[in-house]
Design a protein around this motif. Structure first.
Motif, PDB file in Angstrom:
ATOM      1  N   ASN A   1      11.475   6.774   5.444  1.00 61.65           N
ATOM      2  CA  ASN A   1      12.024   6.006   4.330  1.00 61.65           C
ATOM      3  C   ASN A   1      11.146   4.799   4.008  1.00 61.65           C
ATOM      4  O   ASN A   1      10.332   4.386   4.831  1.00 61.65           O
ATOM      5  N   PRO A   2      11.310   4.206   2.811  1.00 65.64           N
ATOM      6  CA  PRO A   2      10.510   3.030   2.465  1.00 65.64           C
ATOM      7  C   PRO A   2      10.825   1.849   3.378  1.00 65.64           C
ATOM      8  O   PRO A   2      11.971   1.668   3.811  1.00 65.64           O
TER       9      PRO A   2
ATOM     10  N   GLU B   1       7.446   1.075  -9.134  1.00 70.24           N
ATOM     11  CA  GLU B   1       8.078   2.153  -8.387  1.00 70.24           C
ATOM     12  C   GLU B   1       9.541   1.788  -8.122  1.00 70.24           C
ATOM     13  O   GLU B   1       9.862   0.633  -7.852  1.00 70.24           O
TER      14      GLU B   1
ATOM     15  N   PHE C   1      13.024  -1.836  -1.783  1.00 69.82           N
ATOM     16  CA  PHE C   1      13.947  -0.768  -2.156  1.00 69.82           C
ATOM     17  C   PHE C   1      15.348  -1.341  -2.323  1.00 69.82           C
ATOM     18  O   PHE C   1      15.657  -2.430  -1.824  1.00 69.82           O
TER      19      PHE C   1
ATOM     20  N   ASN D   1      17.439   3.758  -1.344  1.00 70.90           N
ATOM     21  CA  ASN D   1      17.834   4.341  -0.070  1.00 70.90           C
ATOM     22  C   ASN D   1      19.360   4.333   0.022  1.00 70.90           C
ATOM     23  O   ASN D   1      19.979   3.267   0.071  1.00 70.90           O
TER      24      ASN D   1
ATOM     25  N   GLN E   1      18.353  11.632  -7.563  1.00 74.44           N
ATOM     26  CA  GLN E   1      17.011  12.105  -7.866  1.00 74.44           C
ATOM     27  C   GLN E   1      17.026  13.061  -9.055  1.00 74.44           C
ATOM     28  O   GLN E   1      16.186  12.986  -9.953  1.00 74.44           O
TER      29      GLN E   1
ATOM     30  N   ASN F   1      12.426   2.601  -5.654  1.00 70.45           N
ATOM     31  CA  ASN F   1      12.816   3.188  -4.375  1.00 70.45           C
ATOM     32  C   ASN F   1      14.275   2.870  -4.088  1.00 70.45           C
ATOM     33  O   ASN F   1      14.679   1.703  -4.120  1.00 70.45           O
TER      34      ASN F   1
ATOM     35  N   HIS G   1      12.208   7.315  -6.656  1.00 70.01           N
ATOM     36  CA  HIS G   1      12.106   8.003  -5.372  1.00 70.01           C
ATOM     37  C   HIS G   1      13.364   7.700  -4.569  1.00 70.01           C
ATOM     38  O   HIS G   1      13.600   6.546  -4.186  1.00 70.01           O
ATOM     39  N   CYS G   2      14.160   8.721  -4.328  1.00 72.13           N
ATOM     40  CA  CYS G   2      15.438   8.528  -3.651  1.00 72.13           C
ATOM     41  C   CYS G   2      15.369   9.007  -2.199  1.00 72.13           C
ATOM     42  O   CYS G   2      14.778  10.053  -1.903  1.00 72.13           O
ATOM     43  N   TYR G   3      15.989   8.232  -1.332  1.00 70.63           N
ATOM     44  CA  TYR G   3      15.986   8.492   0.102  1.00 70.63           C
ATOM     45  C   TYR G   3      17.416   8.361   0.616  1.00 70.63           C
ATOM     46  O   TYR G   3      18.314   7.928  -0.101  1.00 70.63           O
TER      47      TYR G   3
END
Length: 204
Positions: free
Chosen positions: A136-137, A42, A141, A46, A64, A44, A76-78
């Motif tokens: 958020n993660p 994954e 990340f 941020n 994203q 991730n 997965h973008c935060y």
């Protein structure tokens, strides 16, 4: 992708011009995504700024979309800030004019927006939050510092596997001036340009 967003993306790709200095700044992000892709893990990311109101949201959303455009899986973008404020309305207006479908689902002091790039895509949820928000993660990340204030003010990001400064000039400097719309559009496209460059370099 929505038709108008596709037009914006085609313009970004056809006019892409990244300086060597910016390519160097983007390389650690490329390396992070590439290694995770090779390892089938994954990914991730941020994006962090002071208020999580402008640059961090532009970066999260365009990164994203770039990952989807280049078919990079498991991205997965935060976004987050050193403090919680609000997603600035001009960011919403700018992204809407560039082809996103955005609507508000919670009308509070800190509104929550749904941001879509196609009818059947999983939407991006946009609102201001601290970088360590439960939204958020918590670990594994990359923390991308999109402003120098956040980079200097956050010497430690708990849970971050990698910390990468990729800073942008704040479009806030144009607020309440005749050039506000132009400056926000330019900053959004600059960030989009660089995120599309970064994700175009990922090999699968």
């Amino acid at each position: 992708m929505y038709k108008n967003l596709g037009v914006t993306i085609n313009t970004i790709i056809s006019t892409q011009n990244i300086s060597e200095e910016r390519k160097t700044a983007l390389q650690p992000l490329i390396d992070f995504v590439q290694q995770k892709t090779y390892d089938k893990q994954e990914i991730n990311i941020n994006f962090i700024c002071t208020h999580n109101s402008r640059r961090s949201h532009f970066s999260q959303i365009w990164a994203q979309v770039a990952a989807v455009y280049f078919s990079i899986p498991n991205v997965h973008c935060y976004s987050g800030g050193t403090e919680e404020t609000t997603l600035f309305h001009k960011v919403v207006e700018t992204l809407s004019s560039q082809g996103f479908n955005i609507f508000k689902i919670a009308d509070t002091d800190n509104p929550i927006y749904v941001i879509k790039y196609s009818d059947n895509s999983l939407p991006i949820i946009g609102f201001s939050k601290k970088h360590d928000s439960p939204f958020n993660p918590a670990s594994s990340f990359a923390a991308i510092m999109t402003c120098s204030q956040a980079d200097g003010g956050c010497p430690f990001i708990a849970g971050a596997e990698k910390r990468i400064p990729i800073t942008f000039e704040d479009p806030k400097i144009s607020d309440n001036t005749p050039k506000q719309s132009q400056v926000y559009a330019e900053r959004s496209l600059q960030i989009a340009n660089e995120m599309f460059y970064a994700f175009s370099k990922i090999k699968q």
